[in-house]
Design a protein around this motif. Structure first.
Motif, PDB file in Angstrom:
ATOM      1  N   VAL A  54       0.832  -1.202   0.000  1.00 28.66           N
ATOM      2  CA  VAL A  54       0.000   0.000   0.000  1.00 28.66           C
ATOM      3  C   VAL A  54       0.871   1.258   0.000  1.00 28.66           C
ATOM      4  O   VAL A  54       2.011   1.226   0.440  1.00 28.66           O
ATOM      5  CB  VAL A  54      -0.962   0.034   1.211  1.00 28.66           C
ATOM      6  N   CYS A  55       0.262   2.347  -0.470  1.00 38.08           N
ATOM      7  CA  CYS A  55       0.981   3.620  -0.471  1.00 38.08           C
ATOM      8  C   CYS A  55       0.651   4.376   0.815  1.00 38.08           C
ATOM      9  O   CYS A  55      -0.513   4.677   1.054  1.00 38.08           O
ATOM     10  CB  CYS A  55       0.580   4.444  -1.693  1.00 38.08           C
ATOM     11  N   PRO A  56       1.651   4.674   1.638  1.00 37.02           N
ATOM     12  CA  PRO A  56       1.374   5.367   2.897  1.00 37.02           C
ATOM     13  C   PRO A  56       0.972   6.827   2.672  1.00 37.02           C
ATOM     14  O   PRO A  56       0.370   7.447   3.535  1.00 37.02           O
ATOM     15  CB  PRO A  56       2.715   5.292   3.645  1.00 37.02           C
ATOM     16  N   ALA A  57       1.279   7.363   1.470  1.00 33.26           N
ATOM     17  CA  ALA A  57       0.986   8.772   1.213  1.00 33.26           C
ATOM     18  C   ALA A  57      -0.424   8.974   0.661  1.00 33.26           C
ATOM     19  O   ALA A  57      -1.179   9.801   1.163  1.00 33.26           O
ATOM     20  CB  ALA A  57       2.020   9.339   0.252  1.00 33.26           C
ATOM     21  N   CYS A  58      -0.810   8.207  -0.379  1.00 32.49           N
ATOM     22  CA  CYS A  58      -2.123   8.459  -0.997  1.00 32.49           C
ATOM     23  C   CYS A  58      -3.122   7.323  -0.769  1.00 32.49           C
ATOM     24  O   CYS A  58      -4.280   7.436  -1.153  1.00 32.49           O
ATOM     25  CB  CYS A  58      -1.969   8.734  -2.495  1.00 32.49           C
ATOM     26  N   GLY A  59      -2.668   6.231  -0.159  1.00 33.22           N
ATOM     27  CA  GLY A  59      -3.608   5.168   0.214  1.00 33.22           C
ATOM     28  C   GLY A  59      -3.914   4.139  -0.870  1.00 33.22           C
ATOM     29  O   GLY A  59      -4.677   3.206  -0.643  1.00 33.22           O
ATOM     30  N   GLN A  88       7.206   1.267  -5.870  1.00 29.94           N
ATOM     31  CA  GLN A  88       6.887   2.704  -5.920  1.00 29.94           C
ATOM     32  C   GLN A  88       5.440   2.945  -6.367  1.00 29.94           C
ATOM     33  O   GLN A  88       4.964   2.310  -7.299  1.00 29.94           O
ATOM     34  CB  GLN A  88       7.868   3.371  -6.896  1.00 29.94           C
ATOM     35  N   CYS A  89       4.760   3.882  -5.712  1.00 33.15           N
ATOM     36  CA  CYS A  89       3.362   4.168  -6.037  1.00 33.15           C
ATOM     37  C   CYS A  89       3.234   4.789  -7.426  1.00 33.15           C
ATOM     38  O   CYS A  89       3.953   5.725  -7.756  1.00 33.15           O
ATOM     39  CB  CYS A  89       2.768   5.113  -4.983  1.00 33.15           C
ATOM     40  N   ASP A  90       2.282   4.258  -8.235  1.00 32.90           N
ATOM     41  CA  ASP A  90       2.045   4.782  -9.588  1.00 32.90           C
ATOM     42  C   ASP A  90       1.503   6.202  -9.560  1.00 32.90           C
ATOM     43  O   ASP A  90       1.634   6.939 -10.537  1.00 32.90           O
ATOM     44  CB  ASP A  90       0.982   3.933 -10.321  1.00 32.90           C
ATOM     45  N   TYR A  91       0.843   6.563  -8.478  1.00 32.66           N
ATOM     46  CA  TYR A  91       0.108   7.836  -8.446  1.00 32.66           C
ATOM     47  C   TYR A  91       0.924   8.974  -7.856  1.00 32.66           C
ATOM     48  O   TYR A  91       0.788  10.110  -8.276  1.00 32.66           O
ATOM     49  CB  TYR A  91      -1.202   7.663  -7.671  1.00 32.66           C
ATOM     50  N   CYS A  92       1.741   8.657  -6.817  1.00 35.29           N
ATOM     51  CA  CYS A  92       2.445   9.774  -6.162  1.00 35.29           C
ATOM     52  C   CYS A  92       3.935   9.479  -5.930  1.00 35.29           C
ATOM     53  O   CYS A  92       4.616  10.271  -5.267  1.00 35.29           O
ATOM     54  CB  CYS A  92       1.749  10.122  -4.852  1.00 35.29           C
ATOM     55  N   SER A  93       4.395   8.330  -6.451  1.00 37.19           N
ATOM     56  CA  SER A  93       5.822   7.960  -6.388  1.00 37.19           C
ATOM     57  C   SER A  93       6.376   7.657  -4.991  1.00 37.19           C
ATOM     58  O   SER A  93       7.576   7.450  -4.833  1.00 37.19           O
ATOM     59  CB  SER A  93       6.726   9.033  -7.025  1.00 37.19           C
TER      60      SER A  93
HETATM   61 ZN    ZN Z   1       0.622   7.028  -3.589  1.00 39.01          ZN
END
Ligand code: ZN
Ligand code: AP5
Ligand code: MG
Length: 211
Positions: free
Chosen positions: A125-130, A145-150
């Motif tokens: 999971v992405c801790p920044a954008c969920g 790495q998150c696709d949406y916010c890196s």
């Molecule tokens: Zn993210």
């Protein structure tokens, strides 16, 4: 959204919430956010979530209903992971009845339990954008790495094999009870969670259009 841990409630909720333009309310996410923010609620909830146990009803019901009172819920909302037992279902019922609101659909994602352990231990999971990913079923474009916010992806604290087994044990019987409860109210819509993510989302979209 009703379903065992890992059935895909969060993944599908995100699609529905975007499409219907209604807020996605996950009690699990509310607890994780409180934990991240270091609030009193977060500290208390963590004692239960870390072990895979349910957070007590008096806390959970208060948090969920308080969230529903916010302005963005006035035209509808999507609940993910609440209610989780009959006491919570009754509390939601009373809340809705007092405001002349109805629970239109209860979508039950029925899933072969053999799939769930692998889904949860492989989740990132992405801790920044969920946003949610999976190492095999839904990998990010760049490893880790998150696709949406890196941001750097992490594993949820309750996704260890031991805690996952406890979560499945705790939720199995309660989920069956809720399935019976909502079936008796004729709002239950069952879909097969063993399908591929986008195929399942099409099934749900179709079902919501039909009713
Ligand atoms: Zn993210
Ligand atoms: P919560 O966060 O709600 O956890 P959960 O119910 O255990 O469910 P998950 O979020 O783990 O799974 P999901 O169904 O959302 O699956 P996802 O879409 O991520 O609650 C956490 C804790 O908070 C609870 O244990 C409890 O302690 C507490 N809590 C929360 N609500 C409470 C309440 N009402 N009362 C008391 N306590 C409460 O998908 C899982 C993985 O599989 C992902 O990696 C995804 O990419 C992948 N995937 C999804 N769909 C598919 C598919 N169709 N095919 C292949 N892979 C898929
Ligand atoms: Mg979830």
């Amino acid at each position: 959204m009703l379903g065992l841990p890992g059935s895909g409630k969060g993944t599908q909720s995100e699609f529905i919430s975007n499409k219907q333009n209604i807020p996605h309310i996950s009690t699990g996410s509310l607890f994780r956010k409180a934990d991240q923010d270091g609030t009193e609620l977060g500290l208390v909830a963590r004692q239960y979530t870390a072990k895979g146990e349910l957070v007590p009803d008096e806390i959970t019901i208060g948090i969920a209903l308080e969230r529903l009172d916010q302005d963005d819920c006035s035209q509808g909302f999507l609940l993910d992971g609440f209610p989780r037992n009959l006491a919570q279902a009754e509390a939601l019922n009373q809340y809705a009845a007092a405001r002349n609101k109805m629970i239109d659909h209860v979508i039950y994602i029925e899933t072969d339990e053999a799939l769930l352990l692998e889904r949860l231990t492989g989740r990132r999971v992405c801790p920044a954008c969920g946003k949610t990913f999976h190492l095999m079923n839904h990998p990010p474009q760049i490893d880790g790495q998150c696709d949406y916010c890196s941001a750097k992806l992490i594993q949820r604290a309750d996704d260890s094999e031991e805690t996952v087994k406890e979560r499945l044990k705790v939720n199995r019987r309660l989920t069956d009870r809720l399935v019976e409860y909502y079936d008796s109210k004729s709002v239950l819509r069952t879909v097969s969670g063993s399908k591929e993510i986008h195929e399942l989302s099409e099934d749900i979209a179709e079902l919501l259009q039909r009713d």
